[in-house]
Design a protein around this motif. Structure first.
Motif, PDB file in Angstrom:
ATOM      1  N   LEU A 209       1.311 -35.169   3.803  1.00 39.92           N
ATOM      2  CA  LEU A 209       1.001 -36.367   4.038  1.00 39.92           C
ATOM      3  C   LEU A 209      -0.438 -36.807   4.608  1.00 39.92           C
ATOM      4  O   LEU A 209      -1.262 -37.578   3.973  1.00 39.92           O
ATOM      5  CB  LEU A 209       2.036 -36.928   4.850  1.00 39.92           C
ATOM      6  CG  LEU A 209       1.848 -38.515   5.385  1.00 39.92           C
ATOM      7  CD1 LEU A 209       2.132 -39.384   4.042  1.00 39.92           C
ATOM      8  CD2 LEU A 209       2.885 -39.045   6.345  1.00 39.92           C
ATOM      9  N   ARG A 210      -0.964 -36.049   5.567  1.00 43.44           N
ATOM     10  CA  ARG A 210      -2.158 -36.269   6.192  1.00 43.44           C
ATOM     11  C   ARG A 210      -3.053 -35.852   5.174  1.00 43.44           C
ATOM     12  O   ARG A 210      -4.372 -36.468   4.937  1.00 43.44           O
ATOM     13  CB  ARG A 210      -2.434 -35.200   7.296  1.00 43.44           C
ATOM     14  CG  ARG A 210      -1.667 -35.811   8.563  1.00 43.44           C
ATOM     15  CD  ARG A 210      -1.786 -34.613   9.718  1.00 43.44           C
ATOM     16  NE  ARG A 210      -3.028 -34.565  10.073  1.00 43.44           N
ATOM     17  CZ  ARG A 210      -3.762 -35.518  10.934  1.00 43.44           C
ATOM     18  NH1 ARG A 210      -2.991 -36.431  11.446  1.00 43.44           N
ATOM     19  NH2 ARG A 210      -4.990 -35.238  11.338  1.00 43.44           N
ATOM     20  N   GLN A 211      -2.933 -34.905   4.400  1.00 41.56           N
ATOM     21  CA  GLN A 211      -4.158 -34.334   3.393  1.00 41.56           C
ATOM     22  C   GLN A 211      -4.322 -35.394   2.247  1.00 41.56           C
ATOM     23  O   GLN A 211      -5.485 -35.482   2.066  1.00 41.56           O
ATOM     24  CB  GLN A 211      -3.707 -32.867   2.856  1.00 41.56           C
ATOM     25  CG  GLN A 211      -4.680 -32.263   1.682  1.00 41.56           C
ATOM     26  CD  GLN A 211      -5.845 -31.593   2.381  1.00 41.56           C
ATOM     27  OE1 GLN A 211      -5.774 -31.520   3.648  1.00 41.56           O
ATOM     28  NE2 GLN A 211      -6.592 -31.087   1.473  1.00 41.56           N
ATOM     29  N   THR A 212      -3.051 -35.971   2.043  1.00 39.56           N
ATOM     30  CA  THR A 212      -3.475 -37.085   0.930  1.00 39.56           C
ATOM     31  C   THR A 212      -3.653 -38.286   1.321  1.00 39.56           C
ATOM     32  O   THR A 212      -4.057 -39.273   0.438  1.00 39.56           O
ATOM     33  CB  THR A 212      -2.182 -36.872  -0.137  1.00 39.56           C
ATOM     34  OG1 THR A 212      -1.049 -37.117   0.771  1.00 39.56           O
ATOM     35  CG2 THR A 212      -1.850 -35.905  -0.707  1.00 39.56           C
ATOM     36  N   THR A 213      -3.597 -38.743   2.426  1.00 38.19           N
ATOM     37  CA  THR A 213      -3.788 -40.168   2.889  1.00 38.19           C
ATOM     38  C   THR A 213      -5.137 -40.380   4.185  1.00 38.19           C
ATOM     39  O   THR A 213      -5.240 -41.405   4.353  1.00 38.19           O
ATOM     40  CB  THR A 213      -2.604 -40.689   3.696  1.00 38.19           C
ATOM     41  OG1 THR A 213      -2.120 -40.015   4.591  1.00 38.19           O
ATOM     42  CG2 THR A 213      -1.282 -40.845   2.614  1.00 38.19           C
ATOM     43  N   THR A 214      -5.557 -39.256   4.628  1.00 34.15           N
ATOM     44  CA  THR A 214      -6.761 -39.527   5.362  1.00 34.15           C
ATOM     45  C   THR A 214      -7.715 -38.443   4.987  1.00 34.15           C
ATOM     46  O   THR A 214      -7.819 -37.310   4.258  1.00 34.15           O
ATOM     47  CB  THR A 214      -6.372 -39.029   6.940  1.00 34.15           C
ATOM     48  OG1 THR A 214      -6.156 -37.464   6.888  1.00 34.15           O
ATOM     49  CG2 THR A 214      -5.311 -39.867   7.288  1.00 34.15           C
TER      50      THR A 214
END
Lengths: 244, 244
Positions: A208-213
């Motif tokens: 999630l972090r890798q794709t949204t920030t």
């Protein structure tokens, strides 16, 4: 050995595609691009590839049975014979991609559960798997597609059932490995379900972090997951170095 | 003490709203429901509440400046004077909700970084905060809304910038607390950035699992996060029990 194990490494849902089989993924998507030109492959394949293409262009909101039918060159009613609506078609797409790699990915031949965990970590939390496989950014595209579909599960029962099933499948695999690792003396006497769920949570959070920030450090996450595993799980930290 | 600290507890983005201030959230949403009836509040508030209502009904794809204008009872061009498009309006909504609680949430008066971490964990990973505040399922609705907007960041630069900024804000807060905890001898000599990022990752993963599957056990995740913190961070595990 590494290559065989990597291929045989069992993971579930989307991460299978997004991370562990980056090379295959790429060839899948290359085929996707060229399929309509050379007309090869059976009808199901063709529909799945058309679904991927249309989703990439139109997103979830813009995708419709009608557009897929146009893309494949069949009638709308022909598609409705197989899929009752776009959600069922998209879940079929997710299952298709998973099956595609399940064919290639056999049960892991890695007997040592620590080696298994190393592979799990290396496979799911590696920048190389995501970005640096030398084949452009195509894998991250499919990965993003899956994340966009996953969030449909927030309020859509069809997707929620799919991702719950997928999640439980991965959970059982991982918890079983922890369980056998305890029995064989590799691991401490932990709760296999809690340990497996925590590892799944870290992986999902990292994705999630890798794709949204733009501020994620997979290296940091990997290192701290190592520390958790070393401290919580490994019976003899001196003997096994998870960072290998 | 607990109530004050809870209120003063500094967290960022959306989790602020979704978890830590469930009661305030609920009253926010009750106001949201009744605002158009009693006409109170200033125009900005009214637009933000209309945005929330329209998003809940129409989703991201169905929301438009035009629909919000209708809902508020102003002209489309009046809204375009303030927001260049729906993405800017939605980011303004996310910032509005964060600001709303930042007004109430002061810098934490918790000097002890271990108490801070306990609060962080209790606040962000508690079923009670999410579901059992005795006020129906309203908070989880807002929480789901934010997750749906967050996934827009996968391919939308406006949202990506917002969530990156938000993520970094939370990261700095958390890493600073770890840093001061090390200086004061509460924590081991770890990398504050890696530790903070790992905790953020666990929280994000837990939120994603909680909203997209039916198989999540926050209790398991919380317990294993305790184990990580106990083992990796706390200088004297005998002295401080994170499970309190």
């Amino acid at each position: 050995m590494w290559e065989t194990t990597k291929r045989d490494f069992v993971v579930s849902w989307t991460r299978t595609i997004a991370f562990s089989c980056a090379e295959n993924e790429y060839s899948f998507m290359r085929e996707t691009d060229s399929l309509s030109e050379n007309g090869s492959g059976d009808r199901k394949e063709e529909i799945m590839r058309a679904t991927y293409r249309v989703f990439r262009t139109e997103g979830y909101a813009g995708l419709s049975i009608s557009k897929i039918a146009d893309e494949v060159g069949v009638s709308k009613s022909a598609l409705y014979n197989h899929y009752s609506g776009k959600d069922e078609l998209l879940v079929a797409f997710l299952e298709y991609v998973m099956d595609k790699y399940s064919d290639e990915i056999q049960h892991s031949d890695t007997e040592n559960p620590i080696v298994y965990l190393k592979l799990f970590k290396k496979t799911l939390l590696s920048e190389e798997s995501i970005e640096n496989n030398g084949n452009s950014d195509v894998p991250i595209d499919l990965f993003e597609t899956i994340m966009q579909l996953k969030v449909q599960a927030v309020h859509n029962e069809v997707f929620r059932e799919h991702f719950t099933r997928d999640d439980q499948f991965e959970h059982e695999r991982l918890a079983d490995r922890v369980r056998s690792g305890i029995e064989e003396g590799y691991f401490q006497d932990v709760d296999p379900d809690a340990t497996a769920e925590f590892v799944q949570t870290v992986v999902e959070g990292a994705i999630l972090r890798q794709t949204t920030t733009d501020s994620t450090s997979l290296q940091n996450i990997r290192r701290e997951l190592d520390e958790y595993l070393r401290c919580r799980l490994i019976a003899d930290p001196e003997k096994f170095n998870l960072r290998d």
